[in-house]
Every structure is written in structure tokens, then in C-alpha cells.
Design an enzyme around this catalytic site. Structure first.
Site, PDB file in Angstrom:
ATOM      1  N   GLY A  91      36.255  23.103 -24.851  1.00  0.00           N
ATOM      2  CA  GLY A  91      36.012  21.745 -24.376  1.00  0.00           C
ATOM      3  C   GLY A  91      37.235  20.983 -23.923  1.00  0.00           C
ATOM      4  CD1 TRP A  93      40.790  22.700 -19.075  1.00  0.00           C
ATOM      5  CD2 TRP A  93      39.797  23.305 -17.174  1.00  0.00           C
ATOM      6  NE1 TRP A  93      41.639  23.560 -18.413  1.00  0.00           N
ATOM      7  CE2 TRP A  93      41.060  23.946 -17.255  1.00  0.00           C
ATOM      8  CE3 TRP A  93      38.986  23.549 -16.077  1.00  0.00           C
ATOM      9  CZ2 TRP A  93      41.526  24.797 -16.248  1.00  0.00           C
ATOM     10  CZ3 TRP A  93      39.441  24.407 -15.078  1.00  0.00           C
ATOM     11  CH2 TRP A  93      40.704  25.010 -15.157  1.00  0.00           C
ATOM     12  CG  ASP A 109      31.960  29.116 -22.707  1.00  0.00           C
ATOM     13  OD1 ASP A 109      32.992  28.913 -22.040  1.00  0.00           O
ATOM     14  OD2 ASP A 109      31.785  30.136 -23.392  1.00  0.00           O
ATOM     15  CG  ASP A 125      25.355  34.804 -18.217  1.00  0.00           C
ATOM     16  OD1 ASP A 125      26.120  34.316 -17.360  1.00  0.00           O
ATOM     17  OD2 ASP A 125      25.142  36.026 -18.318  1.00  0.00           O
ATOM     18  CG  ASP A 149      39.855  28.035 -17.822  1.00  0.00           C
ATOM     19  OD1 ASP A 149      40.546  28.698 -17.036  1.00  0.00           O
ATOM     20  OD2 ASP A 149      40.238  27.714 -18.960  1.00  0.00           O
ATOM     21  CE  LYS A 189      40.645  31.975 -16.951  1.00  0.00           C
ATOM     22  NZ  LYS A 189      40.964  31.798 -18.389  1.00  0.00           N
TER      23      LYS A 189
END
Length: 238
Positions: A91, A93, A109, A125, A149, A189
Site C-alpha cells: 500500500g 504507492w 493485488d 488477480d 508495480d 515497472k
């Protein structure tokens, strides 16, 4: 964001065998609770100044400083924005987005995320059909900024891991381009050598500017980098 693989490969000291073996296990019980690689990771965490700062300042992870660096450079976050965070656990970000003015944040997540006031967080997912729509519903409208990320659990086979990396980047990029407001931004990312040329071409066609960035908060021995895309060109009727 998942725990490092080496932390999930704990090896229990033997509890049977000859007396010498048991004695050795007892003597080493405190010093060998973790594998050598896991112990090295733990020591690095404890000595990491960003980990220490995150703990002192109330951020959930050192990754918060990565987003702050990116935002300081590109000015992505401002008051009133709607933000979607893919791969949001634990958490950090989300905290940064809210602290810097976001009015609505939705995150997802595979791992559970402890509640954060002002954000809607789900355990799922992202690549499962319907999860993207759920995030949009929670947000209450199209996002101004999509953050990703996300990372996958490596299997140790270079070609397979590369395909998984590219697959996650593609999924995040497709979602961003399909849903961002015109002018919106996207941060994802990737890893050095992890983003295929067609993904970059796809982003450059959909955004006015795309850059690779390695924040100072990223460890020097890590191959992670971030793609920062700004100025979404896609026009849609919303």
C-alpha cells in the site's frame, strides 16, 4: 508485490538422526532460522536507509520513495485525481497518491492489503476478466493515472520469466490505454531487457512522451526500471 522467493524456501533444522546431528541443529537454531540468501535479504532490509525512513515516516514500504521520486520529476499527482494502482500491496504507492492529493484511489493485488482510509482495495488477480471493470466501478469514473508495480514470481527459467514480465506489462498498458482520460499518465515497472519493442511502440503511439526511469530508491543491484508515459492521446466518449 510478493515476498522474495528465498523467504518462502525456509528449511527446517533436522529433528531426527544421531545425537551429534541434533546437537548441531540446536546450536545453530538461532543463527540458521533462514537460508543464507534469506538471511542476507533480511540484513539488507534492516540496513537499508529507505526501509528505515519508511518505518520512521509511516510509509508501508520503501517503494513509496520510488513513486515520490517519479512524481517529483514528472508531476503526475495533483489534487482531485482518480488513480488506479495495480499490484498495490502493501500500500505504499496508495499512501503516496492520497498524500499528494488524489481524491479517489482503487487498488488491487494478489495479496491482501490492510485498509487505507480514502482508498478502495481488493484482493484479486488483475488479469482475471472483470477485475478491471470492478476497479473502474470502485473509482467512480475513468482514471487520470494508472500505476503498476506488479511483479510475478519467477520460476528460474529465463525465457519463461521474460514472457511473464512482458505479459504483465502488456496487460497493464492495454488497461491504461483503454481507460485513461485524455492527457492521463501511466507508470509501469519493468526490468532491463524486460520490455519488448512492440510494447514501447504501443505506448509511444498512445502517449505524447515515454521515458525509462530508475529512481534512486531502487536498489543499485536491482534490474528494475520504470516506464513513465504521459499525455494519453486516446479520445473516448465518457
Amino acid at each position: 508485490m510478493s515476498e522474495p522467493e528465498d523467504r518462502r524456501r525456509m528449511v527446517r533444522a533436522p529433528t531426527s538422526g544421531d545425537p551429534a546431528g541434533r546437537a548441531s541443529a540446536d546450536r545453530l537454531k538461532s543463527s540458521r532460522k533462514h537460508t543464507a540468501s534469506s538471511q542476507k535479504w533480511l540484513e539488507r532490509q534492516l540496513n537499508d536507509p529507505y526501509v528505515q525512513r519508511a518505518h520512521a515516516e509511516g510509509w508501508r514500504s520503501r517503494a513509496a520513495f520510488k513513486l515520490m521520486e517519479i512524481d517529483d520529476r514528472f508531476g503526475l499527482l495533483r489534487s482531485g485525481l482518480r488513480v488506479i494502482d495495480l499490484g498495490a500491496a502493501p500500500g505504499g504507492w496508495v499512501q503516496v497518491a492520497l498524500k499528494r492529493g488524489a481524491s479517489a484511489v482503487a487498488g488491487v493485488d494478489l495479496l491482501p492489503i490492510d485498509p487505507i482510509r480514502g482508498a478502495d482495495l481488493i484482493e484479486a488477480d488483475f488479469t482475471t476478466p472483470g477485475v478491471g471493470e470492478q476497479l473502474l466501478d470502485l473509482l467512480g469514473g475513468p482514471p487520470d493515472l494508472v500505476l503498476s508495480d506488479m511483479a510475478h514470481n519467477t520460476v528460474g527459467h529465463r525465457q519463461t520469466d521474460h514472457l511473464k514480465i512482458v505479459g504483465l506489462i502488456e496487460a497493464a498498458a492495454d488497461f491504461a490505454l483503454a481507460n485513461l482520460k485524455p492527457g492521463g499518465g501511466f507508470v509501469v515497472k519493468t526490468f532491463q531487457g524486460g520490455a519488448a519493442g512492440d510494447i514501447l511502440a504501443h505506448l509511444k503511439a498512445g502517449f505524447t512522451d515515454v521515458k525509462h526511469v530508475k529512481p534512486k530508491a531502487s536498489r543499485s543491484d536491482s534490474s528494475e526500471v520504470y516506464l513513465v508515459a504521459t499525455g494519453c492521446r486516446v479520445e473516448r466518449g465518457r
